[in-house]
Design an enzyme around this catalytic site. Structure first.
Site, PDB file in Angstrom:
ATOM      1  N   ASN A 178      42.822  31.140 -17.521  1.00  0.00           N
ATOM      2  CA  ASN A 178      42.198  29.832 -17.584  1.00  0.00           C
ATOM      3  C   ASN A 178      43.273  28.746 -17.680  1.00  0.00           C
ATOM      4  OD1 ASN A 178      40.032  28.022 -17.759  1.00  0.00           O
ATOM      5  ND2 ASN A 178      40.009  28.091 -19.983  1.00  0.00           N
ATOM      6  N   ASN A 210      44.125  26.639 -19.795  1.00  0.00           N
ATOM      7  CA  ASN A 210      44.827  26.383 -21.055  1.00  0.00           C
ATOM      8  C   ASN A 210      45.674  27.561 -21.524  1.00  0.00           C
ATOM      9  OD1 ASN A 210      42.873  28.187 -21.884  1.00  0.00           O
ATOM     10  ND2 ASN A 210      42.086  26.933 -23.546  1.00  0.00           N
ATOM     11  N   LYS A 211      45.719  28.637 -20.748  1.00  0.00           N
ATOM     12  CA  LYS A 211      46.451  29.814 -21.194  1.00  0.00           C
ATOM     13  C   LYS A 211      47.939  29.680 -20.872  1.00  0.00           C
ATOM     14  CE  LYS A 211      42.950  31.959 -22.923  1.00  0.00           C
ATOM     15  NZ  LYS A 211      41.887  30.978 -22.710  1.00  0.00           N
ATOM     16  N   ILE A 212      48.731  30.638 -21.358  1.00  0.00           N
ATOM     17  CA  ILE A 212      50.180  30.551 -21.219  1.00  0.00           C
ATOM     18  C   ILE A 212      50.597  30.586 -19.751  1.00  0.00           C
ATOM     19  CG2 ILE A 212      50.590  33.043 -21.480  1.00  0.00           C
ATOM     20  CD1 ILE A 212      52.998  32.195 -23.315  1.00  0.00           C
TER      21      ILE A 212
END
Length: 382
Positions: free
Chosen positions: A191, A193-195
């Site tokens: 997604n 917002n993930k790393i």
């Protein structure tokens, strides 16, 4: 000053690197824009290489991966699935998709993940009631490895299959082994917002070739082996597109660099927020053998030492155009799961009441970090 006087600092925005466009352009030039294609196969191979998994199926979201993972473990109507309460709702929603019931388990204070003691209590109580759980859904919250030795030993003792939700933990390790590779199946999220991100996407990994084959089958509408479109069971449109997989290929080249930067940001906050009254940077201690990717840096406020609450601090940061976020609200406190069984609850409820996530994006500069730290100091001064 007004919030609009500052550029917005987001909690964990996408951070594209050097090579994503190369893969995307190649896909467009070759007309590989449909779900299958070289980027998709390459992305899956990249994930296998990074996670030590034998097989990977790239999917449209981490939620889709959990849904299919539960199906692979045989979860169906009337079953119960053990699940941490302290997690994002996407962990537990697929349990409901299948007509099953989540059985929530409290956290422990060291890693904020599922408490082994409460887990054993939950299993034994459900068995006493004639309701042995079907599976265990294990989460690594904020990238911090759970107490895997103890939890997996309990799962083995009671014959429970494990689905490992490593959506927040790509790049984290336990005993040098990548998270996501400990369960019968593991899942990741890409997604925004993930790393690492594919804008939207996820993946299921497993060492079982048959399970991987079945995942691909279910994720592509469960089309039977026939020259025409024939279907004998319910399928899903869950496959990741070749275009988005191209973004993922470029992102995977940067995994270790991104983990290194998140860990640097965590260390910076820990140093520069030290000594503030009533505040501590949380999850500071990595248990022996663990490496967290430090996806988000979190803080806890002590109401005995400061009158500032997480919400008043969050609102103050907003006046400086800085995004922050409360910790996950425990699922047993959500109206959706009001009737679900819960074992414990004090630990995760207390964490929710006292915690806040700070901006942790890998593109943050020293000036950005100093701006956040100064805003936090202002907020604590009231």
């Amino acid at each position: 000053m007004r919030s609009q006087d500052y550029d917005r600092l987001y909690l964990s925005p996408p951070h594209l690197g050097r090579h994503e466009l190369n893969y995307v352009h190649k896909a467009v030039e070759d007309n590989w824009v449909a779900p299958a294609g070289p980027n998709l196969a390459g992305f899956e191979a990249d994930i296998c290489a990074a996670t030590a998994a034998a097989h990977c199926v790239a999917l449209s979201s981490g939620t889709a991966a959990i849904h299919l993972g539960l199906i692979l473990l045989g979860v169906g109507p009337g079953d119960e699935v053990l699940c941490p309460s302290f997690t994002f709702v996407a962990t537990a929603n697929p349990i409901l998709y299948l007509g099953a019931t989540p059985v929530f388990v409290d956290s422990e204070a060291d890693t904020w993940n599922m408490c082994p003691e409460r887990l054993r209590e939950a299993i034994e109580d459900r068995i006493t009631q004639g309701r042995k759980p079907k599976a265990l859904l294990l989460v690594h919250l904020y990238g911090m490895p759970a107490r895997l030795d103890e939890i997996l030993a309990i799962a083995t003792e009671y014959g429970l299959l494990v689905l490992e939700d490593a959506a927040e933990a790509l790049g984290s390790r336990f005993q040098q082994q990548p998270l996501g590779s400990f369960g019968k199946v593991g899942v990741f999220s890409f997604n925004g917002n993930k790393i690492l991100t594919t804008s939207g996407g996820g993946a299921l990994v497993t060492n079982d070739a048959e399970l991987a084959q079945r995942t691909r089958f279910l994720a592509t509408q469960a089309k039977d082996d026939a020259p025409h479109y024939q279907h004998s069971q319910v399928g899903y449109n869950y496959r990741l597109s070749n275009i988005l997989a191209g973004i993922g290929r470029g992102q995977m080249e940067l995994l270790e660099e991104r983990v290194k930067r998140r860990r640097e940001i965590f260390a910076w906050y820990r140093e520069h927020l030290a000594g503030l009254p009533g505040l501590r940077v949380a999850l500071a201690h990595e248990p022996a053998g663990s490496r967290s990717n430090r996806w988000l840096t979190t803080i806890l406020l002590d109401p005995q030492e400061t009158a500032t609450t997480p919400e008043t601090l969050r609102q103050h940061l907003e006046t400086r155009n800085i995004e922050s976020r409360p910790l996950w609200k425990p699922l047993h406190l959500q109206p959706l799961f009001a009737t679900a069984p819960m074992y414990g609850g004090h630990v995760c409820a207390d964490l929710f009441a006292r915690g806040l996530c700070l901006p942790s994006g890998t593109a943050m500069t020293e000036a950005d970090l100093r701006r956040v730290a100064e805003a936090v100091r202002e907020g604590l001064r009231g």
